[in-house]
Design a protein around this motif. Structure first.
Motif, PDB file in Angstrom:
ATOM      1  N   GLN A 143       2.831  16.533   0.936  1.00 39.45           N
ATOM      2  CA  GLN A 143       3.634  17.324   0.005  1.00 39.45           C
ATOM      3  C   GLN A 143       3.027  17.295  -1.397  1.00 39.45           C
ATOM      4  O   GLN A 143       3.039  18.298  -2.116  1.00 39.45           O
ATOM      5  CB  GLN A 143       5.073  16.784  -0.033  1.00 39.45           C
ATOM      6  CG  GLN A 143       6.024  17.528  -0.961  1.00 39.45           C
ATOM      7  CD  GLN A 143       6.299  18.956  -0.493  1.00 39.45           C
ATOM      8  OE1 GLN A 143       6.276  19.228   0.714  1.00 39.45           O
ATOM      9  NE2 GLN A 143       6.544  19.856  -1.432  1.00 39.45           N
ATOM     10  N   ARG A 146       0.260  19.932  -1.794  1.00 44.19           N
ATOM     11  CA  ARG A 146       0.753  21.301  -1.889  1.00 44.19           C
ATOM     12  C   ARG A 146       1.279  21.630  -3.280  1.00 44.19           C
ATOM     13  O   ARG A 146       1.259  22.784  -3.717  1.00 44.19           O
ATOM     14  CB  ARG A 146       1.843  21.535  -0.836  1.00 44.19           C
ATOM     15  CG  ARG A 146       1.296  21.585   0.591  1.00 44.19           C
ATOM     16  CD  ARG A 146       2.340  22.058   1.572  1.00 44.19           C
ATOM     17  NE  ARG A 146       3.340  21.033   1.833  1.00 44.19           N
ATOM     18  CZ  ARG A 146       3.246  20.129   2.795  1.00 44.19           C
ATOM     19  NH1 ARG A 146       2.159  20.084   3.573  1.00 44.19           N
ATOM     20  NH2 ARG A 146       4.198  19.246   2.986  1.00 44.19           N
ATOM     21  N   GLU A 147       1.748  20.598  -3.977  1.00 47.77           N
ATOM     22  CA  GLU A 147       2.303  20.826  -5.319  1.00 47.77           C
ATOM     23  C   GLU A 147       1.302  20.528  -6.447  1.00 47.77           C
ATOM     24  O   GLU A 147       1.312  21.202  -7.486  1.00 47.77           O
ATOM     25  CB  GLU A 147       3.544  19.948  -5.518  1.00 47.77           C
ATOM     26  CG  GLU A 147       4.693  20.297  -4.576  1.00 47.77           C
ATOM     27  CD  GLU A 147       5.869  19.352  -4.726  1.00 47.77           C
ATOM     28  OE1 GLU A 147       5.754  18.388  -5.530  1.00 47.77           O
ATOM     29  OE2 GLU A 147       6.886  19.554  -4.035  1.00 47.77           O
ATOM     30  N   LYS A 166      -6.913  21.260  -6.457  1.00 47.08           N
ATOM     31  CA  LYS A 166      -6.070  22.045  -5.545  1.00 47.08           C
ATOM     32  C   LYS A 166      -6.905  22.846  -4.549  1.00 47.08           C
ATOM     33  O   LYS A 166      -6.369  23.347  -3.568  1.00 47.08           O
ATOM     34  CB  LYS A 166      -5.182  23.005  -6.345  1.00 47.08           C
ATOM     35  CG  LYS A 166      -3.963  22.343  -6.967  1.00 47.08           C
ATOM     36  CD  LYS A 166      -3.040  23.388  -7.587  1.00 47.08           C
ATOM     37  CE  LYS A 166      -1.747  22.758  -8.065  1.00 47.08           C
ATOM     38  NZ  LYS A 166      -0.807  23.775  -8.613  1.00 47.08           N
TER      39      LYS A 166
END
Length: 228
Positions: A143, A146-147, A166
Motif C-alpha cells: 500500500q 501505491r501512495e 514511484k
C-alpha cells in the motif's frame, strides 16, 4: 579451577550485550519473541557468573555438598544449552522461513511516520544496502508504494525524488537491487557462526568445571575418611 565457568558467564554476558546492540533489529523481525533473545543470553550469563562465584566459595570452604550442588547446577545449564543448540539447528530452515514471512508482513504494513517494524525495515535496507524481500520490485504490492513509491531507505544516493521512487523502471538505477532476505540470512549465519564457536567453548569450560568440582568433592571426602 572450579571458578573457570565464571569466565564463561562473563563471555556469554558479553555476547548477549553484543546481540542486543548489533543484532536486535534482526531478532525483532523474526517473531514477537525475537527481541527477548539477547536478554536470555544476558540472563544466562548472569546466572553462570553467580554460579561461578558460588563455585569459588565452595572451593575455598572445601564443602563437598556445595561442590556437588554447584556441579548439579552446571550440568542442568549445560543440558539446557545443548537442547537449545539442537533445536536451533533442527529448525534453522523454519526460522529462516519465519523471518521471511515476518519481513514480508513488515514491508506490506510499512508506514510513514514509521512504527517499530517499519524502522527495522529502514535500518536493514540502509545498513545492508538492500531493498525488498527478494528485490526492490517486491514493494509494488504494498500500500505504501501505491501512495508514495519506494521508501527512501532503498536509495543508493540521497537525491532520490518521489517521482523516481514511484516509477519502477526509473527507480531500478537509483535503488539497491539486492533483496534483503538473502543479505540478512548471510549476516545472521556469519554472526551465528561466531556465536556457535563461543558457545562450544563455553560448553567445554562448563564440562571442565563439572569434572573438577566432582573430583575435588571426592578428594575432600576421601581425605576426611582418612583423617577419621
Amino acid at each position: 579451577m572450579s571458578c573457570a565457568p565464571w569466565f564463561t558467564g562473563v563471555i556469554l554476558l558479553g555476547v548477549g550485550v553484543w546481540g542486543k546492540v548489533s543484532l536486535e533489529v534482526y531478532f525483532s523481525l523474526l517473531n514477537e519473541q525475537g527481541t527477548k533473545v539477547p536478554y536470555v543470553l544476558i540472563g544466562t550469563g548472569t546466572v553462570i557468573i553467580l554460579l561461578g562465584t558460588f563455585g569459588c566459595f565452595a572451593t575455598c570452604r572445601g564443602s563437598t555438598w556445595m561442590l556437588k550442588l554447584y556441579a548439579m547446577f552446571l550440568t542442568i545449564i549445560f543440558l539446557v544449552e545443548l537442547v537449545a543448540a539442537i533445536v536451533g539447528f533442527v529448525f534453522r530452515h523454519e526460522i529462516k522461513s519465519s523471518f521471511k514471512m515476518s519481513y514480508k508482513k513488515a514491508q506490506d504494513d510499512y508506514r510513514d511516520p514509521p512504527d517499530a517494524s517499519s524502522k527495522a525495515v529502514d535500518t536493514i535496507q540502509r545498513k545492508l544496502h538492500c531493498c525488498g524481500v527478494n528485490n526492490f520490485t517486491d514493494w509494488a504490492s504494498s500500500q505504501y508504494f501505491r501512495e508514495n513509491g519506494l521508501p527512501h531507505s532503498c536509495c543508493k544516493f540521497a537525491n532520490c525524488t518521489k517521482d523516481e521512487l514511484k516509477n519502477m523502471t526509473v527507480a531500478e538505477g537509483k535503488v539497491f537491487n539486492q533483496g534483503c532476505f538473502a543479505s540478512v540470512t548471510t549476516v545472521m549465519e556469519s554472526n551465528m557462526g561466531v556465536v556457535a564457536g563461543i558457545s562450544f567453548g563455553i560448553a567445554c569450560f562448563q564440562l571442565i568445571g563439572i569434572f573438577l568440582a566432582c573430583c575435588l568433592s571426592r578428594y575432600i571426602t576421601n581425605n576426611q575418611y582418612e583423617m577419621v
